[in-house]
Design a protein around this motif. Structure first.
Motif, short mmCIF file in Angstrom:
data_model
loop_
_atom_site.label_atom_id
_atom_site.label_comp_id
_atom_site.label_asym_id
_atom_site.label_seq_id
_atom_site.Cartn_x
_atom_site.Cartn_y
_atom_site.Cartn_z
N UNK A 1 5.68 41.76 30.86
CA UNK A 1 5.14 40.60 30.17
C UNK A 1 5.52 40.69 28.70
N UNK A 2 5.62 39.54 28.06
CA UNK A 2 5.87 39.51 26.62
C UNK A 2 4.76 38.72 25.95
N UNK A 3 4.00 39.39 25.11
CA UNK A 3 2.94 38.74 24.35
C UNK A 3 3.49 38.26 23.02
N UNK A 4 2.97 37.12 22.58
CA UNK A 4 3.33 36.58 21.28
C UNK A 4 2.07 36.37 20.46
N UNK A 5 2.23 36.45 19.14
CA UNK A 5 1.12 36.19 18.23
C UNK A 5 1.66 35.36 17.08
N UNK A 6 1.17 34.14 16.97
CA UNK A 6 1.60 33.24 15.90
C UNK A 6 0.57 33.27 14.78
N UNK A 7 1.06 33.45 13.55
CA UNK A 7 0.18 33.57 12.40
C UNK A 7 0.34 32.39 11.45
N UNK A 8 -0.75 32.04 10.82
CA UNK A 8 -0.71 31.06 9.73
C UNK A 8 -1.16 31.76 8.46
N UNK A 9 -0.67 31.29 7.31
CA UNK A 9 -1.02 31.95 6.06
C UNK A 9 0.22 32.45 5.35
N UNK A 10 0.25 32.33 4.02
CA UNK A 10 1.46 32.62 3.26
C UNK A 10 1.74 34.11 3.12
N UNK A 11 0.77 34.96 3.40
CA UNK A 11 0.96 36.39 3.16
C UNK A 11 1.44 37.15 4.39
N UNK A 12 1.78 36.43 5.46
CA UNK A 12 2.13 37.11 6.71
C UNK A 12 3.25 38.13 6.51
N UNK A 13 4.30 37.76 5.80
CA UNK A 13 5.50 38.60 5.72
C UNK A 13 5.26 39.92 4.99
N UNK A 14 4.15 40.06 4.30
CA UNK A 14 3.86 41.30 3.59
C UNK A 14 2.75 42.12 4.27
N UNK A 15 2.32 41.67 5.43
CA UNK A 15 1.23 42.36 6.14
C UNK A 15 1.75 43.20 7.29
N UNK A 16 1.41 44.47 7.34
CA UNK A 16 1.62 45.21 8.58
C UNK A 16 0.77 44.55 9.67
N UNK A 17 1.24 44.62 10.91
CA UNK A 17 0.55 43.98 12.02
C UNK A 17 0.31 44.99 13.12
N UNK A 18 -0.69 44.69 13.94
CA UNK A 18 -1.00 45.60 15.03
C UNK A 18 -1.36 44.87 16.31
N UNK A 19 -1.22 45.57 17.41
CA UNK A 19 -1.73 45.12 18.72
C UNK A 19 -2.77 46.15 19.19
N UNK A 20 -3.89 45.64 19.64
CA UNK A 20 -4.95 46.46 20.22
C UNK A 20 -5.27 45.91 21.60
N UNK A 21 -6.01 46.69 22.38
CA UNK A 21 -6.47 46.19 23.67
C UNK A 21 -7.87 46.70 23.95
N UNK A 22 -8.58 45.96 24.79
CA UNK A 22 -9.94 46.35 25.15
C UNK A 22 -10.18 46.04 26.62
N UNK A 23 -10.45 47.09 27.37
CA UNK A 23 -10.77 46.96 28.78
C UNK A 23 -12.29 46.84 28.93
N UNK A 24 -12.77 46.27 30.03
CA UNK A 24 -14.22 46.12 30.23
C UNK A 24 -14.96 47.45 30.11
N UNK A 25 -16.01 47.47 29.31
CA UNK A 25 -16.81 48.67 29.15
C UNK A 25 -16.22 49.73 28.25
N UNK A 26 -15.07 49.43 27.64
CA UNK A 26 -14.41 50.43 26.77
C UNK A 26 -14.28 49.89 25.36
N UNK A 27 -14.04 50.80 24.43
CA UNK A 27 -13.83 50.40 23.04
C UNK A 27 -12.42 49.83 22.86
N UNK A 28 -12.29 49.04 21.84
CA UNK A 28 -10.97 48.50 21.50
C UNK A 28 -10.08 49.65 21.04
N UNK A 29 -8.85 49.71 21.58
CA UNK A 29 -7.97 50.82 21.26
C UNK A 29 -6.63 50.34 20.74
N UNK A 30 -6.05 51.17 19.89
CA UNK A 30 -4.75 50.91 19.29
C UNK A 30 -3.66 50.93 20.35
#
Length: 129
Positions: free
Chosen positions: A18-47
């Motif tokens: 699968x390929x996930x996409x994330x579209x951002x709005x806001x002028x500062x996008x190009x200077x921001x590091x970005x991340x993907x996290x995930x959260x399974x049921x009953x678990x904490x959000x993980x990097x």
């Protein structure tokens, strides 16, 4: 202010992609590091993965290293997560996140949810066995 909208989630069989996409709005996008996290049921959000402002440095959780690839296109204000060889344990809601603008980036520096300023609403990924 940055708004993030994820897409591309769905149901896939083990071993699929699968390929996930994330579209951002806001002028500062190009200077921001970005991340993907995930959260399974009953678990904490993980990097899962992070990427620096220019896209030439990335970092991955050990559980996805070699299977997932994160990239970005600053001209389109978007980040992506290519997920290959998916496993049932990859099933989770996947979130895109934006960190504070900076040109400084190092492996392991953006693994905590506290490092990020903005979050998307998430997209469900389900991997069947």
């Amino acid at each position: 202010q940055v708004q993030l909208v994820e897409s591309g989630g769905g149901l896939v069989q083990a071993g699929g992609s699968l390929r996930l996409s994330c579209a951002a709005s806001g002028r500062s996008f190009s200077t921001r590091p970005m991340g993907w996290f995930r959260q399974a049921p009953g678990k904490e959000r993980e990097f899962v993965a992070s990427i620096n402002w220019s896209g030439d440095s990335t970092d991955y959780a050990d559980s996805v290293k070699g299977r997932f690839t994160m990239s970005r296109d600053n001209a389109k204000s978007s980040v992506y997560l290519q997920m290959n060889s998916l496993k049932p344990e990859d099933t989770a809601v996947y979130y895109c996140a934006a960190a504070t603008p900076t040109f400084i980036y190092s492996s392991g520096s953006l693994h905590s949810v506290k490092e990020y300023d903005y979050w998307g609403q998430g997209t469900q990924v389900t991997v069947s066995s």
